[in-house]
Write a protein that holds these residues in place. Structure first.
Motif, PDB file in Angstrom:
ATOM      1  N   HIS A   1      17.009  83.901  34.115  1.00  0.00           N
ATOM      2  CA  HIS A   1      17.661  84.829  34.868  1.00  0.00           C
ATOM      3  C   HIS A   1      18.986  84.969  34.364  1.00  0.00           C
ATOM      4  O   HIS A   1      20.094  83.682  34.600  1.00  0.00           O
ATOM      5  CB  HIS A   1      17.746  83.909  36.426  1.00  0.00           C
ATOM      6  CG  HIS A   1      15.963  83.367  37.072  1.00  0.00           C
ATOM      7  ND1 HIS A   1      15.739  83.658  37.349  1.00  0.00           N
ATOM      8  CD2 HIS A   1      16.309  82.189  36.272  1.00  0.00           C
ATOM      9  CE1 HIS A   1      14.671  82.950  37.912  1.00  0.00           C
ATOM     10  NE2 HIS A   1      14.711  81.797  37.269  1.00  0.00           N
TER      11      HIS A   1
ATOM     12  N   HIS B   1       7.085  82.089  39.494  1.00  0.00           N
ATOM     13  CA  HIS B   1       7.047  80.275  38.644  1.00  0.00           C
ATOM     14  C   HIS B   1       6.278  79.901  39.547  1.00  0.00           C
ATOM     15  O   HIS B   1       5.313  79.817  41.163  1.00  0.00           O
ATOM     16  CB  HIS B   1       8.271  79.906  39.714  1.00  0.00           C
ATOM     17  CG  HIS B   1       9.978  80.515  39.770  1.00  0.00           C
ATOM     18  ND1 HIS B   1      11.388  81.183  40.474  1.00  0.00           N
ATOM     19  CD2 HIS B   1      10.487  80.255  38.510  1.00  0.00           C
ATOM     20  CE1 HIS B   1      11.407  81.801  39.720  1.00  0.00           C
ATOM     21  NE2 HIS B   1      11.634  80.372  38.791  1.00  0.00           N
TER      22      HIS B   1
ATOM     23  N   ASP C   1      14.633  79.068  31.244  1.00  0.00           N
ATOM     24  CA  ASP C   1      15.382  79.607  32.554  1.00  0.00           C
ATOM     25  C   ASP C   1      17.040  79.746  31.989  1.00  0.00           C
ATOM     26  O   ASP C   1      17.433  79.973  31.099  1.00  0.00           O
ATOM     27  CB  ASP C   1      14.774  77.960  33.111  1.00  0.00           C
ATOM     28  CG  ASP C   1      14.493  78.024  34.561  1.00  0.00           C
ATOM     29  OD1 ASP C   1      14.775  79.208  35.142  1.00  0.00           O
ATOM     30  OD2 ASP C   1      14.727  77.624  34.787  1.00  0.00           O
TER      31      ASP C   1
ATOM     32  N   HIS D   1       6.467  78.093  33.932  1.00  0.00           N
ATOM     33  CA  HIS D   1       7.171  76.464  34.202  1.00  0.00           C
ATOM     34  C   HIS D   1       5.259  75.437  33.681  1.00  0.00           C
ATOM     35  O   HIS D   1       4.773  75.172  33.030  1.00  0.00           O
ATOM     36  CB  HIS D   1       7.519  75.589  35.523  1.00  0.00           C
ATOM     37  CG  HIS D   1       9.252  76.295  35.721  1.00  0.00           C
ATOM     38  ND1 HIS D   1      10.350  76.130  34.715  1.00  0.00           N
ATOM     39  CD2 HIS D   1       9.587  77.182  36.980  1.00  0.00           C
ATOM     40  CE1 HIS D   1      10.697  76.740  34.733  1.00  0.00           C
ATOM     41  NE2 HIS D   1      10.551  77.081  36.189  1.00  0.00           N
TER      42      HIS D   1
ATOM     43  N   HIS E   1      10.889  83.585  30.095  1.00  0.00           N
ATOM     44  CA  HIS E   1      11.925  82.814  31.654  1.00  0.00           C
ATOM     45  C   HIS E   1      13.336  82.628  31.775  1.00  0.00           C
ATOM     46  O   HIS E   1      13.413  81.952  30.935  1.00  0.00           O
ATOM     47  CB  HIS E   1      10.980  82.280  31.706  1.00  0.00           C
ATOM     48  CG  HIS E   1      11.359  81.491  33.448  1.00  0.00           C
ATOM     49  ND1 HIS E   1      11.132  82.254  34.192  1.00  0.00           N
ATOM     50  CD2 HIS E   1      11.869  80.098  34.289  1.00  0.00           C
ATOM     51  CE1 HIS E   1      11.794  81.957  35.661  1.00  0.00           C
ATOM     52  NE2 HIS E   1      11.375  80.717  35.424  1.00  0.00           N
TER      53      HIS E   1
HETATM   54 ZN    ZN Z   1      13.144  80.020  36.580  1.00  0.00          ZN
END
Ligand code: ZN
Length: 437
Positions: A69, A216, A305, A254, A67
């Motif tokens: 970005h 998410h 993340d 998450h 996961h």
């Molecule tokens: Zn995220």
């Protein structure tokens, strides 16, 4: 061209002990052709295109980050230590609103440098900006990735349709692209940012395209509370009652605020979780009940993340945190042993991102791996290798990274990315974007 690495320790699931202490591997056409104990024959040595002496080194599967970005990488350290709501609304979103193609490209270049240096061969990118350009850059950099154009549905119906069209077009264009190093998914941002009708449209497209969905889920207590106020159900029950869990393959990020019944739902519908412990800790979101999920057979990968909430993409650190945090919370040192942490960060991650025949060092598998130098004082005595990788290693111990049998880093030198240029440009674009706010 074939590569032979000899006099090396190899982490392979082909051995019940998980390790060959002193052996060799032969890689041909991007695939592990042979993994063996002992020394190669004269014939194998002469036939190899390249012969590497791996004395004191360990060949391990490349790490898989489930996961992230990468497009947000210029936001590292831009804002920390604020409540999530304020952090997002006053800091993250205004900065992101100013990200143009050049700034996003610089951010992602930086992310790839950091990921390769810390042993990551495969990663997930969930973002809404310039995905085509990133897919091209990944193709050139030689990494493996699962990509998706993320969608927030808090907008008009027309805008929702445009976003979905863009996401579907991106997914179709790049699925199995870059010699099958790129997979795609569809990605509604979260249950609280996507109205049910919009999620339904996305699920329908995912079924048509036979693609998984990434979203998410239940990251903060506040988000769950507000979701219950609006929709009368916890976000996961909400998705189940709408019939969506049944219809598609799901990978959630998450899953911090889940109770036992929710974990049963994940297990029942074979939905996976990307566990992102450092981001969850830094944002004060909590700790996902990973030990309980594992007990019920939920498949777990490990993710960082973005660096806005981590603040690194270092999967060695993330793996260590994933092993530590649950022991501490439950006051139980038996939870998440080193071997399980490694499995989550390699094999499980590769399965969740749907990259076939990756995530393990196994005959016939794609040759994605890292080489760890075991000479550091913190790696002695150089035995108990699984333990050292999770509890002692630093990402600076990683010397080489290969994807599809091609070197992306060799003796700590990056071969497919211009690191100095990328770092310089990241700083330039950070200052430029900052000056617009
Ligand atoms: Zn995220």
């Amino acid at each position: 061209m074939s590569i032979l690495i000899h006099t090396v320790s190899i982490r392979t699931d082909e051995k019940s002990s998980n390790w060959i202490e002193d052996g060799y591997i032969i890689i041909n056409e991007g695939v592990f052709k042979k993994i063996a104990d002992g020394k190669p024959s004269e014939k194998e040595l002469t036939e190899a295109g390249e012969v590497i002496n791996g004395r004191g080194k360990w060949v391990c599967p490349g790490l898989v980050n489930t996961h992230g970005h990468a497009g947000m990488s210029l936001l590292r350290g831009y804002s920390d230590d604020l409540p999530l709501d304020q952090w997002l609304k006053e800091k993250m979103w205004p900065f992101e609103g100013k990200l143009d193609l050049e700034a996003t490209k610089a951010a992602r270049g930086l992310a790839m440098v950091e990921m390769i240096r810390s042993g990551t061969t495969t990663f997930l990118e969930m973002y809404h900006l310039f995905m085509h350009e990133f897919a091209q850059d990944i193709t050139d950099a030689g990494m493996r990735a699962t990509l998706m154009r993320s969608m927030i549905g808090l907008c008009s119906k027309e805008e929702q349709k445009e976003k979905l069209l863009e996401a579907v077009e991106f997914a179709k264009t790049w699925h199995k692209g870059a010699d099958s190093r790129i997979q795609t998914m569809l990605a509604p941002h979260a249950p609280y940012t996507c109205p049910p009708e919009f999620i339904e449209m996305i699920v329908e497209e995912a079924i048509k395209l036979d693609l998984p969905i990434h979203m998410h889920l239940a990251e903060t207590r506040k988000e769950v509370r507000e979701h219950i106020q609006q929709y009368h159900h916890h976000p996961l029950e909400h998705l189940e009652k709408l019939g969506f869990l049944n219809e598609a393959r799901w990978l959630f990020a998450h899953g911090v605020h889940l109770n036992e019944e929710h974990i049963d739902l994940l297990a029942e519908y074979k939905a996976g979780i990307s566990h992102n412990p450092i981001s969850n800790l830094k944002l004060g979101s909590g700790v996902a009940p990973i030990a309980e999920m594992l007990q019920k057979g939920v498949e777990i990968g490990i993710g960082t993340d973005s660096v806005a909430s981590n603040n690194t993409l270092d999967m060695i650190e993330e793996m260590r945190m994933a092993a530590f945090i649950h022991k501490g919370i439950a006051e139980d040192p038996i939870l998440i042993p080193a071997e399980v942490a490694i499995k989550m960060a390699t094999k499980n991650g590769a399965q969740l991102l749907e990259h076939d025949k990756t995530g393990e060092i196994k005959t016939g598998y794609k040759a994605d791996f890292m080489i760890i130098d075991s000479h550091g004082a913190h790696m002695q005595p150089a035995s108990n290798r699984d333990s050292h990788i999770v509890y002692a290693a630093k990402s600076s111990d990683i010397t080489d990274v290969y994807v599809d049998g091609l070197p992306l880093m060799r003796n700590k030198e990056l071969l497919t990315l211009d690191e100095e240029k990328i770092k310089f440009e990241a700083n330039e674009h950070y200052q430029r974007v900052r000056s617009y706010i």
